[in-house]
Design a protein around this motif. Structure first.
Motif, short mmCIF file in Angstrom:
data_model
loop_
_atom_site.label_atom_id
_atom_site.label_comp_id
_atom_site.label_asym_id
_atom_site.label_seq_id
_atom_site.Cartn_x
_atom_site.Cartn_y
_atom_site.Cartn_z
N ASN A 90 -7.99 3.84 -6.17
CA ASN A 90 -7.08 3.01 -5.38
C ASN A 90 -7.89 2.14 -4.42
O ASN A 90 -8.29 2.58 -3.35
CB ASN A 90 -6.10 3.92 -4.62
CG ASN A 90 -4.81 3.23 -4.26
OD1 ASN A 90 -4.30 2.40 -5.03
ND2 ASN A 90 -4.26 3.55 -3.10
N PHE A 91 -8.15 0.90 -4.84
CA PHE A 91 -8.91 -0.07 -4.04
C PHE A 91 -10.35 0.38 -3.78
O PHE A 91 -10.87 0.23 -2.67
CB PHE A 91 -8.16 -0.38 -2.72
CG PHE A 91 -6.76 -0.85 -2.96
CD1 PHE A 91 -6.53 -2.08 -3.55
CD2 PHE A 91 -5.66 -0.05 -2.66
CE1 PHE A 91 -5.24 -2.52 -3.82
CE2 PHE A 91 -4.37 -0.47 -2.93
CZ PHE A 91 -4.16 -1.71 -3.50
N ASP B 274 -15.70 10.62 -2.08
CA ASP B 274 -16.01 9.41 -1.30
C ASP B 274 -17.46 9.53 -0.82
O ASP B 274 -17.93 10.63 -0.57
CB ASP B 274 -15.07 9.28 -0.10
CG ASP B 274 -14.93 7.83 0.37
OD1 ASP B 274 -13.86 7.23 0.18
OD2 ASP B 274 -15.92 7.30 0.95
N ASP C 25 -21.46 9.73 -4.40
CA ASP C 25 -21.33 8.38 -4.94
C ASP C 25 -20.65 8.49 -6.31
O ASP C 25 -21.13 9.24 -7.17
CB ASP C 25 -22.74 7.79 -5.07
CG ASP C 25 -22.72 6.32 -5.46
OD1 ASP C 25 -21.74 5.87 -6.10
OD2 ASP C 25 -23.70 5.63 -5.14
N TYR D 294 0.82 -1.24 0.00
CA TYR D 294 0.00 0.00 0.00
C TYR D 294 0.85 1.28 0.00
O TYR D 294 0.61 2.17 -0.85
CB TYR D 294 -1.01 -0.03 1.16
CG TYR D 294 -1.78 1.26 1.33
CD1 TYR D 294 -2.87 1.56 0.51
CD2 TYR D 294 -1.42 2.19 2.30
CE1 TYR D 294 -3.56 2.76 0.65
CE2 TYR D 294 -2.10 3.38 2.46
CZ TYR D 294 -3.17 3.66 1.63
OH TYR D 294 -3.85 4.84 1.77
N SER E 252 -11.16 7.93 0.60
CA SER E 252 -11.01 7.63 2.04
C SER E 252 -10.41 8.86 2.74
O SER E 252 -11.00 9.93 2.69
CB SER E 252 -10.16 6.38 2.28
OG SER E 252 -10.78 5.24 1.74
N GLY F 50 -13.05 7.38 -4.40
CA GLY F 50 -13.00 6.53 -3.21
C GLY F 50 -11.77 6.93 -2.41
O GLY F 50 -10.92 6.11 -2.07
N1 LIG Z 1 -19.95 4.22 -4.65
C1 LIG Z 1 -18.95 4.83 -3.99
N2 LIG Z 1 -18.73 6.16 -4.19
C2 LIG Z 1 -17.74 6.80 -3.54
N3 LIG Z 1 -16.89 6.18 -2.68
C3 LIG Z 1 -17.08 4.86 -2.47
C4 LIG Z 1 -18.10 4.14 -3.11
N4 LIG Z 1 -18.04 2.84 -2.69
C5 LIG Z 1 -17.00 2.77 -1.81
N5 LIG Z 1 -16.43 3.99 -1.66
C6 LIG Z 1 -15.29 4.35 -0.82
O1 LIG Z 1 -14.14 3.71 -1.32
C7 LIG Z 1 -13.17 3.64 -0.28
C8 LIG Z 1 -12.46 2.32 -0.39
S1 LIG Z 1 -10.91 2.28 0.51
C9 LIG Z 1 -9.94 3.31 -0.56
C10 LIG Z 1 -8.57 3.64 -0.06
C11 LIG Z 1 -8.05 4.97 -0.57
N6 LIG Z 1 -8.28 5.17 -2.00
C12 LIG Z 1 -6.59 5.09 -0.22
O2 LIG Z 1 -5.74 5.01 -1.14
O3 LIG Z 1 -6.28 5.29 0.96
C13 LIG Z 1 -10.26 0.72 0.11
C14 LIG Z 1 -10.16 -0.23 1.25
O4 LIG Z 1 -10.45 0.18 2.40
O5 LIG Z 1 -9.77 -1.39 0.98
C15 LIG Z 1 -13.91 3.85 1.04
O6 LIG Z 1 -13.52 5.05 1.66
C16 LIG Z 1 -15.38 3.89 0.63
O7 LIG Z 1 -16.18 4.76 1.40
#
Ligand SMILES: Nc1ncnc2c1ncn2[C@@H]1O[C@H](C[S@+](CC[C@H]([NH3+])C(=O)[O-])CC(=O)[O-])[C@@H](O)[C@H]1O
Ligand SMILES: O=C(O)C(=O)Cc1ccccc1
Length: 247
Positions: A137-138, A90, A122, A40, A67, A65
């Protein structure tokens, strides 16, 4: 700003609800993602490097997304093109409010950072402006599978010539032996990072209905179907990979 260790699944939970990006997760998220996703920190830092390569003057860079905004922060550290701005999106209110705090703190520490707009929305419903770089990213692994192709097609349509999508995902594998090996190695990675068997098992079960990984082949075919011309894997650590898709 609190950096608490992730103990969310350390004690037996009578009722294991679906994993959600709520206030409890936000409190421990930096620790959780570092100890759960092999590679990561390397991926995040190098998304900054890739972003600087693809960014075009006067364009938008999306962090979908976002976070807590780790990718947006890396983009701001690396991108030097004139007039760029980052849009970080997000749909978790808890994530978005803490993300804004972290970005404010980054603004207080460095001068001349790219402006960032933080959006609670969304990714399935936002209208994309023309963009030189989209980072997911994930995030795609949490989007309902039937929504993935239409979302990628809309991203492709918004990408400027010479731009790119950076897509990082947990992978699954069609070959059963490969799947078992890489899954075992991921569990070994979590153990090595101090997670107990109980924590590993409870988190796995909480994620089951929420996070649905695809294979590299499925990603490649779908990206081509969405209109991308080339899919280039640039990083893999165990069962976690990052791809660059070119319009
Ligand atoms: N439909 C949606 N619309 C917007 N956000 C969303 C949706 N579905 C999920 N999420 C958002 O996507 C993120 C995924 S985490 C990303 C890590 C970050 N990119 C990182 O580089 O630290 C990955 C993990 O935790 O494995 C979360 O914050 C959700 O709320
Ligand atoms: O923990 C896991 O098994 C994962 O696959 C990654 C992850 C990391 C942080 C939140 C949700 C999922």
């Amino acid at each position: 700003m609190s950096h608490l260790p992730d103990r969310l699944y350390a004690t037996p939970q009578a009722q294991l609800g679906d994993f959600a990006f709520n206030e409890d997760v936000v409190r421990v998220f930096p620790d959780m993602i570092k100890r759960s996703v092999p590679g990561y920190p390397t991926i995040v830092e190098n998304i900054g490097v890739l972003a600087a390569h693809f960014a075009q003057p006067q364009s938008i860079l999306y962090d979908l997304g976002c976070s807590l905004g780790a990718v947006s922060q890396a983009m701001r550290r690396h991108v030097r093109s004139e007039g760029c701005r980052v849009v970080a999106v997000d749909n978790s209110a808890a994530m978005i409010s803490r993300c804004q705090e972290y970005l404010n703190a980054q603004d207080a520490m460095y001068q001349e950072l790219l402006p960032v707009q933080v959006l609670e929305a969304d990714v399935l419903t936002i209208d994309f402006a023309p963009t030189s770089l989209v980072a997911m990213n994930f995030t795609l692994q949490f989007i309902p599978p039937e929504q993935r192709l239409p979302l990628l097609a809309r991203i492709r349509q918004a990408l400027l010539p010479g731009g790119a999508l950076i897509l990082s995902e947990k992978l699954c594998f069609a070959d059963a032996q490969q799947q078992t090996l890489l899954n075992d190695l991921h569990i070994a990675f979590k153990r090595a990072n101090g997670y107990s068997e109980l924590e590993i098992a409870q988190k796995r079960s909480a994620l089951e209905n929420v996070m649905k990984p695809d294979s590299l082949e499925v990603h490649r075919q779908r990206l081509l179907e969405a209109g991308f011309s080339q899919v280039v894997p640039w990083f893999q650590c165990l069962n976690f990979a990052s791809l660059v898709a070119l319009p």
